[in-house]
Design a protein around this motif. Structure first.
Motif, PDB file in Angstrom:
ATOM      1  N   SER A 121     -18.672  27.295  12.083  1.00 47.68           N
ATOM      2  CA  SER A 121     -18.438  25.959  11.546  1.00 47.68           C
ATOM      3  C   SER A 121     -19.574  25.595  10.604  1.00 47.68           C
ATOM      4  O   SER A 121     -20.602  26.269  10.557  1.00 47.68           O
ATOM      5  CB  SER A 121     -18.322  24.939  12.672  1.00 47.68           C
ATOM      6  N   GLY A 122     -19.359  24.510   9.867  1.00 47.41           N
ATOM      7  CA  GLY A 122     -20.392  24.064   8.943  1.00 47.41           C
ATOM      8  C   GLY A 122     -19.919  22.884   8.133  1.00 47.41           C
ATOM      9  O   GLY A 122     -19.141  22.058   8.608  1.00 47.41           O
ATOM     10  N   GLN A 123     -20.391  22.828   6.891  1.00 41.73           N
ATOM     11  CA  GLN A 123     -20.084  21.724   5.990  1.00 41.73           C
ATOM     12  C   GLN A 123     -19.477  22.283   4.710  1.00 41.73           C
ATOM     13  O   GLN A 123     -19.841  23.379   4.274  1.00 41.73           O
ATOM     14  CB  GLN A 123     -21.365  20.959   5.627  1.00 41.73           C
ATOM     15  N   GLY A 124     -18.570  21.497   4.114  1.00 46.86           N
ATOM     16  CA  GLY A 124     -17.965  21.938   2.874  1.00 46.86           C
ATOM     17  C   GLY A 124     -17.236  20.819   2.177  1.00 46.86           C
ATOM     18  O   GLY A 124     -17.194  19.686   2.662  1.00 46.86           O
ATOM     19  N   HIS A 125     -16.658  21.145   1.048  1.00 44.02           N
ATOM     20  CA  HIS A 125     -15.874  20.189   0.277  1.00 44.02           C
ATOM     21  C   HIS A 125     -15.074  20.938  -0.778  1.00 44.02           C
ATOM     22  O   HIS A 125     -15.288  22.122  -1.009  1.00 44.02           O
ATOM     23  CB  HIS A 125     -16.772  19.136  -0.381  1.00 44.02           C
ATOM     24  N   LEU A 126     -14.165  20.212  -1.408  1.00 43.96           N
ATOM     25  CA  LEU A 126     -13.399  20.753  -2.527  1.00 43.96           C
ATOM     26  C   LEU A 126     -13.912  20.174  -3.825  1.00 43.96           C
ATOM     27  O   LEU A 126     -14.449  19.067  -3.855  1.00 43.96           O
ATOM     28  CB  LEU A 126     -11.912  20.398  -2.385  1.00 43.96           C
ATOM     29  N   VAL A 127     -13.729  20.923  -4.911  1.00 45.04           N
ATOM     30  CA  VAL A 127     -14.034  20.449  -6.251  1.00 45.04           C
ATOM     31  C   VAL A 127     -12.753  20.618  -7.068  1.00 45.04           C
ATOM     32  O   VAL A 127     -12.258  21.746  -7.210  1.00 45.04           O
ATOM     33  CB  VAL A 127     -15.174  21.269  -6.897  1.00 45.04           C
ATOM     34  N   ALA A 128     -12.197  19.506  -7.539  1.00 42.68           N
ATOM     35  CA  ALA A 128     -10.967  19.572  -8.340  1.00 42.68           C
ATOM     36  C   ALA A 128     -11.273  20.232  -9.682  1.00 42.68           C
ATOM     37  O   ALA A 128     -12.233  19.865 -10.356  1.00 42.68           O
ATOM     38  CB  ALA A 128     -10.404  18.174  -8.544  1.00 42.68           C
ATOM     39  N   LEU A 129     -10.451  21.189 -10.056  1.00 37.63           N
ATOM     40  CA  LEU A 129     -10.640  21.900 -11.319  1.00 37.63           C
ATOM     41  C   LEU A 129      -9.628  21.466 -12.369  1.00 37.63           C
ATOM     42  O   LEU A 129      -9.977  21.212 -13.509  1.00 37.63           O
ATOM     43  CB  LEU A 129     -10.547  23.413 -11.104  1.00 37.63           C
ATOM     44  N   ASP A 130      -8.353  21.393 -11.977  1.00 37.41           N
ATOM     45  CA  ASP A 130      -7.309  21.090 -12.956  1.00 37.41           C
ATOM     46  C   ASP A 130      -5.997  20.863 -12.225  1.00 37.41           C
ATOM     47  O   ASP A 130      -5.720  21.522 -11.222  1.00 37.41           O
ATOM     48  CB  ASP A 130      -7.154  22.286 -13.902  1.00 37.41           C
ATOM     49  N   GLU A 131      -5.180  19.959 -12.740  1.00 35.30           N
ATOM     50  CA  GLU A 131      -3.847  19.771 -12.178  1.00 35.30           C
ATOM     51  C   GLU A 131      -2.957  20.853 -12.754  1.00 35.30           C
ATOM     52  O   GLU A 131      -2.980  21.120 -13.954  1.00 35.30           O
ATOM     53  CB  GLU A 131      -3.296  18.392 -12.508  1.00 35.30           C
ATOM     54  N   VAL A 132      -2.190  21.533 -11.886  1.00 32.19           N
ATOM     55  CA  VAL A 132      -1.316  22.609 -12.330  1.00 32.19           C
ATOM     56  C   VAL A 132      -0.170  22.032 -13.148  1.00 32.19           C
ATOM     57  O   VAL A 132       0.143  22.493 -14.218  1.00 32.19           O
ATOM     58  CB  VAL A 132      -0.803  23.424 -11.134  1.00 32.19           C
ATOM     59  N   PHE A 133       0.466  20.996 -12.645  1.00 35.09           N
ATOM     60  CA  PHE A 133       1.468  20.251 -13.406  1.00 35.09           C
ATOM     61  C   PHE A 133       1.657  18.905 -12.761  1.00 35.09           C
ATOM     62  O   PHE A 133       1.421  18.733 -11.572  1.00 35.09           O
ATOM     63  CB  PHE A 133       2.799  21.003 -13.529  1.00 35.09           C
ATOM     64  N   ALA A 134       2.049  17.944 -13.552  1.00 32.55           N
ATOM     65  CA  ALA A 134       2.216  16.569 -13.054  1.00 32.55           C
ATOM     66  C   ALA A 134       3.433  16.492 -12.156  1.00 32.55           C
ATOM     67  O   ALA A 134       4.421  17.176 -12.360  1.00 32.55           O
ATOM     68  CB  ALA A 134       2.353  15.617 -14.234  1.00 32.55           C
ATOM     69  N   GLU A 135       3.343  15.608 -11.153  1.00 32.46           N
ATOM     70  CA  GLU A 135       4.454  15.421 -10.221  1.00 32.46           C
ATOM     71  C   GLU A 135       5.461  14.485 -10.797  1.00 32.46           C
ATOM     72  O   GLU A 135       5.220  13.624 -11.552  1.00 32.46           O
ATOM     73  CB  GLU A 135       3.935  14.876  -8.902  1.00 32.46           C
TER      74      GLU A 135
END
Length: 112
Positions: free
Chosen positions: A98-112
């Motif tokens: 276990s530990g610590q983490g996060h996500l970093v948004a890079l790009d939207e693949v396509f709009a919903e």
């Protein structure tokens, strides 16, 4: 941005090694041989288990002793979550997986 991606992008999230049978040995095999790991964010609603393609250049296993399940791993890799391409960044202690983490948004693949 997607609400789940936004929540998981906050730094300092709790993470654990996911997958069917997490162990230090299995984690090592997934990093070094398969190039694909499971990282779970257990504090999201119901937990979010993500399959991450390992970025070998950004991942550091030099402080890890997988045989004795000690030390730590810095892991980075990419995936698409809810139509948003993201990078998962996590620091995992092998003794607890276990530990610590996060996500970093890079790009939207396509709009919903």
């Amino acid at each position: 941005m997607d609400e789940l991606v936004e929540r998981l992008s906050a730094e300092g999230q709790n993470v654990v090694v996911g997958g069917p049978s997490p162990s230090a040995g299995e984690f090592r095999q997934r990093i070094t041989e398969r190039g694909y790991v499971f990282i779970k964010f257990p504090d999201s609603r119901g937990g979010t288990d993500l399959g991450v393609r390992v970025d070998e250049d950004a991942t550091d296993v030099s402080r890890a002793d997988f045989a004795n399940a000690t030390g730590s791993v810095h892991i980075e890799g990419t995936l698409t979550l809810n139509y948003v391409k993201v990078r998962c960044v996590a620091d995992i202690e092998l003794s607890s997986l276990s530990g610590q983490g996060h996500l970093v948004a890079l790009d939207e693949v396509f709009a919903e």
